[in-house]
Design a protein around this motif. Structure first.
Motif, short mmCIF file in Angstrom:
data_model
loop_
_atom_site.label_atom_id
_atom_site.label_comp_id
_atom_site.label_asym_id
_atom_site.label_seq_id
_atom_site.Cartn_x
_atom_site.Cartn_y
_atom_site.Cartn_z
N PRO A 78 37.57 -68.64 18.76
CA PRO A 78 36.72 -69.84 19.57
C PRO A 78 35.51 -69.99 20.48
O PRO A 78 35.17 -70.67 20.30
N THR A 79 36.37 -68.33 20.56
CA THR A 79 34.51 -68.71 21.56
C THR A 79 33.26 -68.47 20.38
O THR A 79 32.02 -69.88 20.96
N ARG A 80 33.34 -67.33 19.85
CA ARG A 80 32.03 -67.78 18.63
C ARG A 80 31.54 -68.76 18.27
O ARG A 80 30.80 -69.40 17.81
N ALA A 81 33.08 -69.32 17.77
CA ALA A 81 32.80 -70.74 17.25
C ALA A 81 32.19 -72.07 17.92
O ALA A 81 31.40 -72.93 18.11
N SER A 82 33.09 -71.75 19.16
CA SER A 82 32.46 -72.95 20.57
C SER A 82 30.58 -72.22 20.34
O SER A 82 29.39 -73.35 20.43
N PHE A 83 30.08 -71.16 20.83
CA PHE A 83 28.90 -70.68 20.60
C PHE A 83 27.70 -71.24 19.71
O PHE A 83 26.93 -71.59 19.74
N LEU A 84 28.39 -71.13 18.35
CA LEU A 84 27.30 -71.83 17.42
C LEU A 84 27.19 -73.04 16.85
O LEU A 84 26.23 -73.47 16.45
N THR A 85 28.42 -73.53 17.35
CA THR A 85 28.47 -74.77 17.26
C THR A 85 28.03 -76.04 18.40
O THR A 85 28.11 -77.53 18.37
N GLY A 86 28.05 -75.44 19.68
CA GLY A 86 28.34 -76.78 20.77
C GLY A 86 28.89 -77.36 20.74
O GLY A 86 29.11 -78.50 21.77
N ARG A 87 30.67 -76.86 20.40
CA ARG A 87 31.78 -77.76 20.97
C ARG A 87 32.38 -76.42 21.57
O ARG A 87 32.79 -75.96 21.55
N GLY A 130 27.05 -57.25 13.32
CA GLY A 130 28.28 -56.72 13.97
C GLY A 130 29.45 -57.65 14.00
O GLY A 130 29.21 -57.98 12.50
N LYS A 131 29.92 -58.87 14.75
CA LYS A 131 31.10 -59.22 14.36
C LYS A 131 31.31 -60.33 13.95
O LYS A 131 30.47 -61.48 14.70
N TRP A 132 31.79 -61.29 13.30
CA TRP A 132 31.43 -62.47 12.34
C TRP A 132 32.27 -63.62 13.24
O TRP A 132 32.33 -64.18 13.94
N HIS A 133 33.89 -62.84 12.39
CA HIS A 133 34.95 -63.57 12.83
C HIS A 133 35.38 -64.99 12.83
O HIS A 133 35.76 -65.56 14.02
N LEU A 134 34.58 -65.70 11.60
CA LEU A 134 34.67 -67.14 11.48
C LEU A 134 34.94 -67.45 10.87
O LEU A 134 34.89 -68.98 10.64
N GLY A 135 35.71 -66.70 10.02
CA GLY A 135 35.90 -67.04 8.28
C GLY A 135 35.13 -66.50 7.22
O GLY A 135 33.80 -66.13 7.40
N MET A 136 36.30 -66.05 6.12
CA MET A 136 35.36 -65.36 5.46
C MET A 136 35.95 -65.48 4.08
O MET A 136 35.58 -64.77 2.36
N TYR A 137 37.38 -66.43 3.63
CA TYR A 137 38.31 -66.38 2.48
C TYR A 137 37.17 -66.77 1.41
O TYR A 137 37.81 -66.91 0.54
N LYS A 138 36.24 -67.56 1.68
CA LYS A 138 35.13 -68.77 0.64
C LYS A 138 33.87 -68.03 1.64
O LYS A 138 33.40 -68.14 2.28
N LEU A 155 33.86 -59.03 8.90
CA LEU A 155 34.02 -60.31 8.53
C LEU A 155 35.07 -60.83 9.89
O LEU A 155 35.22 -61.38 9.92
N THR A 156 36.15 -59.74 9.84
CA THR A 156 37.42 -60.55 10.41
C THR A 156 37.36 -59.41 12.01
O THR A 156 36.01 -59.84 12.73
#
Length: 540
Positions: A78-87, A130-138, A155-156
């Motif tokens: 969630p931290t990484r998602a917040s950084f890249l989206t501003g939410r 480095g680390k992605w951890h924002l989804g990779m199933y598609k 990716l994980t």
């Protein structure tokens, strides 16, 4: 194989030039280097703990501005998602599961324009390492499809630092290069492998500038894997420390990981200087959450030694803060952070700013630095980020942020979370685990199994702390300030009307996951996207 990456990245920069990716105003746009360290708590690096050897970070901190009240989410994705989206993180679905296990069919919502997308609009050359951890199933959820010109990493959410085996069973290798598994490149310490990728990007950019007289400004999002478990570091880094006792191996190995972070930052800054790019650089260094200090010394941490390739241990320090990773206490969400580099105004260097800032704010802040509008009306949830550059650069004396949602969980009928308004912090949670103070380093031989205390803050009796006066959250002052509690609780309840992710966790698909692994020589990847088997065998 790394030589091949150098050629590919170099060719890409030439393509970007030919496509008009560079424009005449690029000299006014700084290179943006954003280091996101993994699981490093408050009691590090050396500017918070003089036991730790991090001379580069110490120097950059001394010549930069410390953001003393910088907050993230309590765990990774969630931290990484917040950084890249501003939410705010609570608006992202990964707050439910942290994208675990990796077989989960979930990723960062595709409606969002990422920070990398925005910087590309400003003619930046964008790179993820480095680390992605924002989804990779598609494949649509992988970095190349989320605004990054290049990507090299995993990716994980975690892996062995030497073998790149992901945290799955049966085992699978997690190493991703652009749009395919990085066959034959695993088996090297990620601290070196990922740093080398950053150095390639910098050198190729410099070569392009030297050859053509122009090159795009760089955005490098360097998401280090250190110091996330497993606790592993090269012997040479662990040997910088001379601890004694039963926990000497664990502590020296963990501190060696922190020194490895310092080494990565040093090599990147040295490369920027050698390329003549440092004077046009803005550097940000932070961590994604606090340290996971709840490990068991006798249950695995005792066996960690500098030459170990195992190191199954959760350890670290958020001293003197309360709590750990996975908690909304300051020890879980308050992270050491600074901004440095010659682009930072000289009068701000050496200062500490105490005003509130959240990791989501980097979205609008870096858009502002790059000269692009941060507006993202198409996102499933509205933007929360605030442009903090006037505060960081000293144009204004007070932080424009006075409110933070640490968490607001509506996955069940029992709504829980924590918010910050000014100096006040409210907890609404009947079962707040890991509520203790874990000490200077945990676990250790003296306290092999740190106590797992619980703080009860149910809705009918929430907890209130004055963080300005009580940064270590020693005193619940809810009874002394009933009106503040009432106002904060009303503010907490008002969030019920904001966007929240679905209550049900996204499903998993182990069958498809391992079908991909088996078809790709033991490497994982986008298991729900069409794929063809690789032509050559990879190293596992």
């Amino acid at each position: 194989m790394m030589t091949t990456r150098r050629v590919v990245v170099g060719l890409l920069l030439f393509v970007l030039m030919a496509a008009g990716h560079v424009h005449g105003k690029q000299q006014k746009q700084p290179h943006i280097i954003f280091f996101l360290t993994d699981d490093l708590g408050w009691n590090a690096p050396s500017f918070h703990n003089n036991e730790i050897i991090t001379p580069t970070l110490h120097h950059l901190h001394a010549n930069g501005v410390e953001l003393y009240s910088h907050y993230t989410y309590m765990f990774c994705s969630p931290t990484r998602a917040s950084f890249l989206t501003g939410r705010f993180p609570y608006k992202h679905e990964m707050t439910n599961t942290n994208l675990l296990p990796p077989t989960r069919m979930l990723g960062l919502d595709l409606s969002y324009t990422t920070l990398a997308d925005k910087l590309k609009q400003a003619n930046y050359s964008t790179h993820h390492i480095g680390k992605w951890h924002l989804g990779m199933y598609k494949k649509e959820y992988t970095p190349r499809y989320r605004g990054f010109d290049t990507t090299f990493g995993f990716l994980t959410g975690g892996e062995n630092h030497y073998t790149q085996r992901a945290f799955v069973s049966p085992p699978a290798v997690d190493l991703w290069d652009e749009e395919a598994p990085a066959y034959g490149m695993n088996g090297t310490w990620t601290g070196k492998m990922f740093t080398d990728a950053a150095l390639d990007i910098i050198r190729n950019n410099a070569q392009l500038r030297n050859a053509t007289g122009d090159a795009p400004p760089l955005f490098i999002y360097f998401a280090l894997h250190d110091v996330h478990a497993p606790t592993q570091s090269p012997v040479r880094l662990a040997q910088l420390y001379n601890f004694t006792g039963d926990d000497a191996g664990l502590k020296s190995t963990f501190y060696g990981m922190i020194s490895g972070v310092d080494e990565a930052v040093r090599n990147v800054t040295d490369a920027l200087k050698a390329a003549g790019m440092w004077n046009d650089t803005l550097l940000v260094w932070t961590s994604d959450n606090g340290s996971p200090t709840m490990g068991s010394f006798n249950g695995g941490c005792k066996n960690v030694v500098p030459d170990s390739r195992g190191g199954a241990c959760m350890c670290g320090s958020n001293y003197p803060l309360r709590g750990s990773k996975h908690t909304n206490f300051e020890g879980g969400v308050r992270t050491p952070t600074f901004v440095s580099g010659p682009v930072l105004p000289a009068h701000m260097r050496g200062k500490r700013l105490d005003g509130l800032m959240h990791v989501c704010d980097w979205y609008s802040t870096l858009c502002s630095v790059a000269g692009v509008d941060p507006a993202d009306p198409g996102g499933i949830a509205p933007l929360d980020a605030i442009d903090m550059w006037p505060y960081i650069s000293g144009a204004v004396s007070e932080s424009p942020r006075d409110f933070i949602v640490h968490d607001h969980r509506m996955f069940t009928s029992n709504i829980t979370g924590a918010i910050r308004k000014g100096d006040w912090k409210l907890f609404v949670d009947p079962d707040m685990k890991w509520a203790n103070w874990f000490g200077f380093f945990a676990p250790n031989a003296s306290v092999p199994d740190p106590p797992k205390e619980t703080l009860q803050c149910p809705r009918e009796s929430p907890c209130l702390f004055n963080i300005k006066k009580d940064m270590t959250e020693q005193h619940n002052v809810a009874k002394e300030h009933p009106l503040v509690v009432m106002e904060m609780l009303a503010l907490f309840d008002s969030l019920n009307n904001e966007y929240h992710p679905p209550k049900d966790a996204a499903p998993t698909n182990s069958t498809a996951f391992y079908a991909y692994v088996n078809a790709h020589n033991g490497f994982l990847g986008p298991f729900m996207s069409p794929y063809a088997a690789p032509e050559d065998d990879g190293q596992q």
